[in-house]
Design an enzyme around this catalytic site. Structure first.
Site, short mmCIF file in Angstrom:
data_model
loop_
_atom_site.label_atom_id
_atom_site.label_comp_id
_atom_site.label_asym_id
_atom_site.label_seq_id
_atom_site.Cartn_x
_atom_site.Cartn_y
_atom_site.Cartn_z
N LYS A 41 0.82 -1.21 0.00
CA LYS A 41 0.00 0.00 0.00
C LYS A 41 0.85 1.26 0.00
O LYS A 41 0.57 2.20 -0.73
CB LYS A 41 -0.89 0.02 1.25
CG LYS A 41 -2.09 -0.89 1.20
CD LYS A 41 -3.11 -0.56 2.27
CE LYS A 41 -2.55 -0.63 3.67
NZ LYS A 41 -2.28 -2.01 4.12
N THR A 71 4.09 1.73 -0.82
CA THR A 71 4.85 1.95 -2.06
C THR A 71 3.91 2.35 -3.19
O THR A 71 4.26 3.20 -4.01
CB THR A 71 5.62 0.68 -2.46
OG1 THR A 71 4.72 -0.42 -2.50
CG2 THR A 71 6.73 0.37 -1.47
N ARG A 107 1.28 8.08 7.44
CA ARG A 107 1.50 8.08 8.89
C ARG A 107 2.98 8.13 9.23
O ARG A 107 3.82 7.65 8.47
CB ARG A 107 0.92 6.80 9.51
CG ARG A 107 -0.58 6.82 9.65
CD ARG A 107 -1.06 5.50 10.20
NE ARG A 107 -0.89 4.43 9.23
CZ ARG A 107 -0.95 3.15 9.51
NH1 ARG A 107 -1.15 2.75 10.76
NH2 ARG A 107 -0.81 2.25 8.56
N LYS A 117 10.21 -5.02 12.75
CA LYS A 117 9.74 -4.39 11.52
C LYS A 117 10.79 -3.51 10.85
O LYS A 117 11.66 -2.94 11.50
CB LYS A 117 8.52 -3.51 11.82
CG LYS A 117 7.21 -4.29 11.93
CD LYS A 117 6.04 -3.34 12.02
CE LYS A 117 5.91 -2.50 10.75
NZ LYS A 117 4.71 -1.63 10.79
N ALA A 154 -3.13 1.11 14.08
CA ALA A 154 -4.27 0.56 13.35
C ALA A 154 -4.96 -0.56 14.13
O ALA A 154 -6.14 -0.81 13.95
CB ALA A 154 -3.81 0.06 11.98
N PHE A 199 -4.17 -1.87 7.17
CA PHE A 199 -4.78 -3.18 6.97
C PHE A 199 -5.54 -3.28 5.62
O PHE A 199 -5.31 -2.49 4.72
CB PHE A 199 -5.74 -3.52 8.12
CG PHE A 199 -5.03 -3.78 9.40
CD1 PHE A 199 -4.00 -4.71 9.48
CD2 PHE A 199 -5.38 -3.08 10.54
CE1 PHE A 199 -3.36 -4.94 10.68
CE2 PHE A 199 -4.72 -3.32 11.73
CZ PHE A 199 -3.71 -4.25 11.80
N PHE A 253 5.24 -8.27 -9.68
CA PHE A 253 6.51 -8.93 -9.34
C PHE A 253 7.03 -9.61 -10.60
O PHE A 253 6.23 -10.01 -11.46
CB PHE A 253 6.29 -9.97 -8.25
CG PHE A 253 6.29 -9.41 -6.87
CD1 PHE A 253 5.27 -8.55 -6.47
CD2 PHE A 253 7.29 -9.71 -5.96
CE1 PHE A 253 5.25 -8.01 -5.20
CE2 PHE A 253 7.29 -9.16 -4.68
CZ PHE A 253 6.26 -8.31 -4.30
N TRP A 300 2.47 2.54 -13.63
CA TRP A 300 2.57 3.80 -12.89
C TRP A 300 3.97 4.37 -12.99
O TRP A 300 4.15 5.56 -13.08
CB TRP A 300 2.25 3.58 -11.40
CG TRP A 300 0.83 3.26 -11.16
CD1 TRP A 300 -0.23 3.57 -11.96
CD2 TRP A 300 0.32 2.59 -10.02
NE1 TRP A 300 -1.38 3.12 -11.41
CE2 TRP A 300 -1.08 2.52 -10.20
CE3 TRP A 300 0.88 2.05 -8.88
CZ2 TRP A 300 -1.91 1.93 -9.26
CZ3 TRP A 300 0.07 1.48 -7.96
CH2 TRP A 300 -1.32 1.40 -8.15
#
Lengths: 440, 440, 440, 440
Positions: free
Chosen positions: D89, D91, D112, D123, D291, D319, D399, D427
Site C-alpha cells: 500500500k 509503495t 502516517r 519491523k 491501526a 490493513f 513482481f 505507474w
C-alpha cells in the site's frame, strides 16, 4: 544440662537414660511421660475437670477452674551476655525445678513456647536439652496446643478487617499507605517480608505495601503474654494502633470493632499449657513473644497460675541480664505486679573465656587469665541485677573440660560482689539449687 | 431440621430443648454433651487409649489403635440443584443418623470440617441446624482440632521452600513466573488473592506474582481427604506439581524434597475427629475440600474408619447430585474403592417451587403447578443417580407451609421414576429413614 | 538581572523593552529575535550549511562542519552558597556576555538546557531573567531541540534491552534484583519513583523492583556532557554498569551490545544548540546534568565549540562555588582538559544579609552588621577558589534596595582577599565585566 | 515498488540509482534530496516563512501561514486482506504520487509517521521501499520532528497529574483502582505493560496497578489525528475519560484542568511534517494512530492541508479494505467531513495465490487456479468498497515472477465487478495511475 550425671530421681524413670551427650531427642524418647492428668493431680493438685487435655500428655489449665491456693516464690533465671559458646538458661531452669522437687520442694517451671518457624530452619528445639528437657518434645515443637495458630488467626483477622474496611468505603478514612498493622505467619518465609496485597482490580481490594512478620513478633503475642484474663486481653486488643487516617491521626482495632472477634479466636490460647519435665515435674509453657522486639517472657497468666499451685516457680527471661532480665522486670513485672524473689545468673567457664577473648576453637584449653578477663562481663551483670535489688545466685553450668582454677576464679569474682555461686551439677543432685533457694 | 418435632430420644437429653425455630446456637447449648470417651465407648466400641482427646468433648481417633470390626453400609446424601430456599443435606444426614440410632441401628455420620474463613463472614456454621446438629458447635467452627492450621502450615511450608530454593541459587532452574503453587490462609481476605512477594531487595527473595487461596481450596486439603494413610499421604504430597522450570518442564514437591517435612506437620491432622450429634451419636468430622474447585467430601480415612465401627455410615456430598454426587462417585469412590450402598436425594417443596419459577417472597403460597414444573429438576437428578446404578430415596425436608397437594405431586414424580420418597419429619420419629435404609 | 537599566545596546532592539521588574516572559516577547542564521553568521562566523535549523530561531551546530578558528578564554561564573534570596548566576553569565559584546569583544555564553519536568511544577524557566535572557524562551522550556527526548529514549532503550535479555533466557545470568539501571522520564512524576515492572505473567517479562528518575538525572545525560565526540560517547555508553549477575559481578551496556543503538538515538542530541540572548549574542545551550547528583555543567562539546568560535566564553556551574565550581574543575575540566582562565563569584547584598542571619522578610532593611557576618561565606568561597589557583572577580548583583555602606562592606572583604569586585549594573553598561576580564 | 524499472524522472535524480532489489537504505541514500524549501516552493507553492525547518530536508508546515488555494481530489489507497506475502500500500501510494507528478499533475502523498518502538525490533522502516520511498529515511524512523515525543509527554503529563491529584487529597474522589488512563512510551518494552506505581511510602504517591502502552496506541495520538486545529484539540483532550470516582462516575481530563498544559506540549506536534519522495514530490507525514486499536490513518490536518495545496492527494489506510478503509470512511471521514474521490485497491499475484491456499515457499510457481480461488478475497473487498459508493481501481503490484495467465485471471475478476484494473509498473511510467485518476 549436657554434663549432668549421677541424677537422683524421684522415681526411677531416668535410670535407663542414654548417656550424657546423646542427642536430645533420644533422651526425650527414652522417658515415658506420665499421663498429664497424673502430673496435674500429683504435682499441682489440679483435678481432672480443671484440665483440658490435648492428647494424653499435654493439657491446658482451665483458668476458671484452677484453685489459687498457694503464694509461691518466683525465681528468675537469667545469664551473662550470650556467646556462641552457649550458657544454658533453659536447661538450668528445668534442672533447678527438678532439683527442687527432688528435695521435696513443690516447684514448677514457666517457659516460652517455641516458634514453628525457626524449628524448620537452623535452630534446634526450644524445650531444653540433655537431661533437662520438657516433653513431649516433638509436640512442643509442632503446633503444640494451637496457641500460635490462634494468635496468627487473630492477627490476620484484624488485617483482613482493615483491608475490608478500606475496600467497603473506608468510613474511617484510613490512609492505605500508613497502615502499620502487617500480617503474620508462623513460618520462616523471607519472601513474605515485603509484599504488595490488594492487587487484581477493584474486586480484590486496594493495593497496599505491607508484609508478614513471624508470629512470635505479633503484637498480639506480646499482649496475650501481658494480659491478666480474657477481659483484659480484649481491652488491650482494642487499644492496638493499626495505622493512621488521612489526617494522620492514629486508628485502633477498637475503631474497627475488631477486638471481640479476635478475643473469641484466642479463647483457648489464653489457657496456660501444661507438660512435664523428664522427671515429671510441671512445666507451664505459654506464650512466646520474640525477645528481639518484644519482652521475651512467658505469659503473666501462666506465671501467676503456677505461683498459685507450687511453692516455687522458676522462670526464664531471654538474652543476657542487661536485656532480658531488664525487660522482665521493667515490662512484665511492672505491668503485672509480679516480683522475682530471687535471681539466678547462669554462666559457663567456656563463655567467660570467650568474653575474655579466646577463640571458639580454643575454649577447651584451660586459661585462668581469660576467665578473669571475661568475668568483667559477669561482674557487670551482677551489679545490674543488684540495682534491681536482687543479688543473684551465680550458677556455673558445668562442662567436663572446666578446670578447678577457672572455677575458683569465678567463685572469687562472685564473692567479691557478695553473690553466692554454685555449680550446676550439684543441682542435679538436688542440693545446690534448693539450698540456694532456701537462703535466697 | 427446623421443622421436626415429636422427637423420640434415646435418652431424655432433648426433652427440654428450645422450641423448633429457635437459633441453632441456643439449641446446641441446651444439650449437655456426653464426655467424648463415653460416645466412643458406647457408640463405637472404641477404648480410651485409642482416643486422642482435645478437651472433654472432642477427640481424634488414633488410626493405629482403631479396630475395624464391622463392614458398614454407606449412604450418600445428596440433593437437587441448590437454591436460596435451602434444601438441608447436612441436617438430613445428621437427622437420618439419629433416626437410625433411635431405632437401634448402629450408625454414624461423616461430614466435612467447616472453614474458619466464611464463618466470620456471611455463612452460618457448618454443623447442621435446628435439632440436627453436631456439637460442640462453637469449637467446630473455631480452630476445631487444628487440622486446617496444620494444612495451612504444610501448604505454606512448601511455598516457603520454593521461594527459598529460588533465592539460594535456584538449582532446579524454576521459572519464578511459572510457579503455580500459591499460599493459603483460613481467612476470607480478598486483599491476599493477588499479591506480590519477595520484594525489598536481594536479601528478601525474588519478586513474584502469587496470592493466597482459602485453606479449603488447598491441594493438600484434597490430598489429605483422598489419602489412605500417612505413607500414601507422603507419596501424594511428593507428586504435587509446584510449577515449571525455564524449559517449561513441571517440577514437583518431591524435586524439592519437601514431602517429608510436610507430612510431619500433618501427623495429627490425618487422624479423624470425633464429636457427637445432639442425640449423642458419633459424628466424624474430617477434612473439608472446597466443593467449588475440589471434590467436596470428607476424608476417605474418616469414612473408612466409620465403616469399620458402625453398621451404617451416612455421608454427604456438596452441591446438587449432578455435581457433588458425581464427584463423590467419580473421584472419592474411584480412588478409594468405596461405593455407596444407597443414596438419599434431598429436596423441599419450597425449593422445587423456586425451580418452577416462583419468586423467593412467594414461596409460602401453595402452588402445585410450580412444584410440578420445578420437579423437572428433581427428575433429572433421579435419572442422573440411576446412571450410577443408584435409585435414590427422595427425602422431602418438610416445612410447616408445605401443602398436601404439593407433597402428593412430588410423590408422583418420584414414583414415576421408580424412586421411593419419604418426608423428613418421619425421620425424627425414627421411622422413615430407618425403613428407607432397611429396603435399600 | 532584574535591576539593570541604562543598557547600551549593539542595535536598538531593547530600547522599547518593558520596564525592569516586568515579567520575564513579557520582556522576552518584546524582543524580536534575529534569524538564527544571522546570529551564526555575524557573531560566530558560522555559515548556513554548518547550521541545522530547528525553526527560524533555533539551530544545532553541525560539529563536522564547524571551524575551530579561535582559542577563546573561558570564564567560569559561580556564586556564594545559595539562599532563598537568590544570587543570579545565569543572569550574570548572560549579562556579562552581552556586556563583552557591547564593548566589542567576541563572546558567547554556554548554559545548560532546562528540564521539562520542573517547569510544569514550581520552578520558573531556566533561561535567565529580566533583561538577561536567552530566547526563544518558550521553546527552550518546551522540548527545545529534542535532546532530552533523545536521551530519554536512549536511556529507556537500554532498560528495555535489559528486561528483554532477562526475558529471553538471560544468557548473562543477570540478577533481576541487582539491576541498578532504572528508567527515566522528563516529568515530575512521584508515582514513578518506585515501581514494579514485568508483571502480568510469563509473556510480559520478569517482575522487578525498579523506578524512574527524571531525565536530567540520567547517567547518559552526564555522559553526553562529558563526551568529546560521537565515538567517545559510544565508548562511554558501553562502559555503563547496568547491574550485577548472580555471581555479583558487574555487567555493562557493552555486554548487552547496547551502545551502538543508543548512540544512533543520540546522533542529533550531541550537536550543540544555538539560540541568542536578548541582545542577539550567541548562547550555546547544551546538556543539563542534574547538579544534585551529577556534575551540573553544560556539555564539553558545546564549551569547546564556543571556544573555537569566540574570544571569550562565559559559562556557569550549578550551586555555590564549593560544590558547583568544584565539580566543574574536578570533573568537567579534569576529563576534558579545559581550564577556566577567570572566575566570577556572584553574590547579592540580600543573600549576604541572609547568610548573616536576617529573616527573609527583613532583607530590604539596611543592615551592615549582618552583611559583614554573612560575608564570612563569601570569604570562604574566595579562598576555596584560590586553592584552585583562581582569584575570582566578585560580582555584586545589584538590587535597588542595596545600601552604599553595605556595598562598601562587601568591597572591603573582597579586597582583603586580593579579589577584585564589581557591581553588576556596571556590566550592563558594558564596562565592568569587560575590564574585569581584561585584567583577569 | 520493488519491481519497477524504466522510471521516467522529472529530473535525472534517479538515473544512477542502485538496481531494483537493492536494500531500501542504499536506494534512499543514493538520492540527493532537494532542500525542503525548494520542495515546498516548487511543488506546493509554500513560501519560506510558512515553513518551519527541522534541518535542511525536513520541515513542518505552519498551519497559520499556509494558503488553502486548491480543492484537491482525495485518493484512498487500500488493499486486500494482508498476507505475509505483502501487498504494498505504501509503495503504491508513493508510486502513484510520483507517477501523477511525472505526467504533470500536482499531487502529494499523506502518510502516517512510523513508531520508534518497532523499528528497533522486527519491523523495517515505514517510509515505503524500493524506488517508492520518502526521504530522509533515517530521520523519519528516528525521532522525526519530535511529534511522538510531544505526544508521549502530553500523555504522561496527564498521568502524572492524576497521581498527583490522588496524592494531594484526591478532591475528585478518584478510585485508584479504576483509573483507565495509563502511561505511554515510544518503545517496545514488554516489562512496562503491567506495572505497579506509587510504591515506596506516603511520600511517593498511592500504589496503583497500571502500565505503559506504546505511544502510537495513545488516545492522544488518535485525538491529534482527528482534531481540526489547536482549539479543537484542546477541547477533545479535555473530554478524555481518565477513570472513575468512588461512586463509579467517569472523570475527565477537564475535571483535572489538564487540557491546557497538554495542548501547550503539542503546539508543534499539530503542524504537519513535510518531506519528499525519491522524486522530490511532497510527502506529508503526520500522526500515526495504531491501526490495531485506533483508526490507523494520518492526521486530518495534514490531509486537509495537502488538499489545499495540490490537485490530487494520495493517502493510505491501514490493513485491508474491510478494516482500514472502513475506519478511514467511518471515523476519519465522518468526523472531518472529508470524502475520498477515488479508491485504489492494491493486490499482488502472490498474495492472491496465498489467499488461494498456496504455501509461502511455493508462491513463485505459476498457479492460475489458486489465483482464481484467492480472488474471492479481492471480489469481496471490491464489493465492500462499492457499498461505500466507491468502485476501486485495482492496482496489481507487479513482481517479476507474475505469469500472464495469472494477471489475466485477476483482470477478469475485476472487470466482472465493473472495477478497472492496472498493473503497478505502468505507474512507474507515469501512465496508468494518472489515467486512472483522470477517469475517476
Amino acid at each position: 544440662m549436657k554434663t549432668q550425671n549421677n541424677v537422683v530421681l524421684a522415681d526411677n524413670t531416668m535410670t535407663a537414660l542414654p548417656p550424657p551427650g546423646s542427642p536430645d531427642i533420644e533422651i526425650a524418647r527414652a522417658v515415658k511421660p506420665w499421663p498429664i492428668f497424673e502430673v496435674a493431680q500429683r504435682k499441682l493438685g489440679v483435678a481432672h475437670h480443671a484440665l483440658i487435655p490435648y492428647g494424653h500428655y499435654k493439657a491446658k489449665l482451665d483458668l476458671a477452674q484452677i484453685p489459687q491456693r498457694k503464694a509461691g516464690k518466683l525465681v528468675l533465671v537469667t545469664a551473662i551476655t550470650p556467646t556462641p559458646a552457649g550458657e544454658g538458661k533453659t536447661t538450668t531452669s528445668i534442672g533447678l525445678t527438678d532439683a527442687l522437687n527432688a528435695i521435696g520442694v513443690s516447684a514448677s517451671v514457666c517457659l516460652r513456647e517455641p516458634s514453628l518457624g525457626p524449628c524448620f530452619g537452623v535452630k534446634g528445639g526450644a524445650a531444653g536439652g540433655g537431661r533437662s528437657q520438657a516433653i513431649p518434645m516433638e509436640d512442643l515443637n509442632l503446633h503444640f496446643n494451637g496457641d500460635f495458630h490462634a494468635i496468627t488467626s487473630a492477627h490476620n483477622l484484624l488485617a483482613a478487617l482493615i483491608d475490608n474496611h478500606i475496600h467497603w468505603g473506608n468510613e474511617l478514612n484510613l490512609d492505605p499507605r500508613r497502615i502499620s498493622w502487617r500480617r503474620v505467619m508462623d513460618m520462616n518465609d523471607r519472601a513474605l517480608r515485603h509484599t504488595l496485597v490488594g492487587l487484581g482490580g477493584p474486586a480484590h481490594g486496594q493495593p497496599r505495601e505491607t508484609g508478614f512478620d513471624i508470629t512470635v513478633a505479633s503484637e498480639i503475642m506480646a499482649i496475650l503474654c501481658l494480659a491478666e484474663d480474657r477481659k483484659d486481653l480484649e481491652r488491650r486488643l482494642g487499644n492496638i494502633i493499626i495505622g493512621r487516617d488521612r489526617d494522620n491521626k492514629t486508628v485502633t482495632a477498637a475503631d474497627l470493632g475488631a477486638q471481640g472477634a479476635m478475643t473469641v479466636l484466642l479463647k483457648d490460647a489464653i489457657q496456660p499449657n501444661l507438660i512435664q519435665t523428664l522427671e515429671h515435674n510441671p512445666a507451664l509453657i505459654h506464650g512466646g513473644p520474640f525477645a528481639n522486639i518484644a519482652h521475651g517472657c512467658n505469659s503473666v497468666m501462666a506465671t501467676r497460675t503456677a505461683l498459685g499451685l507450687t511453692d516455687v516457680v522458676v522462670t526464664e527471661a531471654g538474652f543476657g541480664a542487661d536485656l532480658g532480665a531488664e525487660k522482665f522486670i521493667d515490662i512484665k513485672c511492672r505491668i503485672s505486679g509480679l516480683r522475682p524473689d530471687a535471681a539466678v545468673l547462669v554462666c559457663t567457664v567456656r563463655a567467660l573465656k570467650m568474653q575474655g577473648g579466646v577463640a571458639k576453637d580454643h575454649l577447651d584449653e584451660p586459661n585462668v587469665d581469660a576467665v578473669i578477663r571475661g568475668a568483667a562481663n559477669l561482674s557487670r551483670h551482677i551489679e545490674n541485677m543488684q540495682k534491681f535489688g536482687l543479688t543473684p545466685l551465680v550458677a556455673i553450668n558445668r562442662f567436663p573440660t572446666d578446670d578447678v582454677k577457672e572455677l575458683t576464679a569465678i567463685r572469687e569474682v562472685c564473692l567479691s560482689h557478695g553473690a553466692r555461686v554454685e555449680e550446676a551439677q550439684h543441682w542435679a543432685e538436688g542440693g545446690a539449687g534448693a539450698k540456694a533457694w532456701q537462703k535466697a
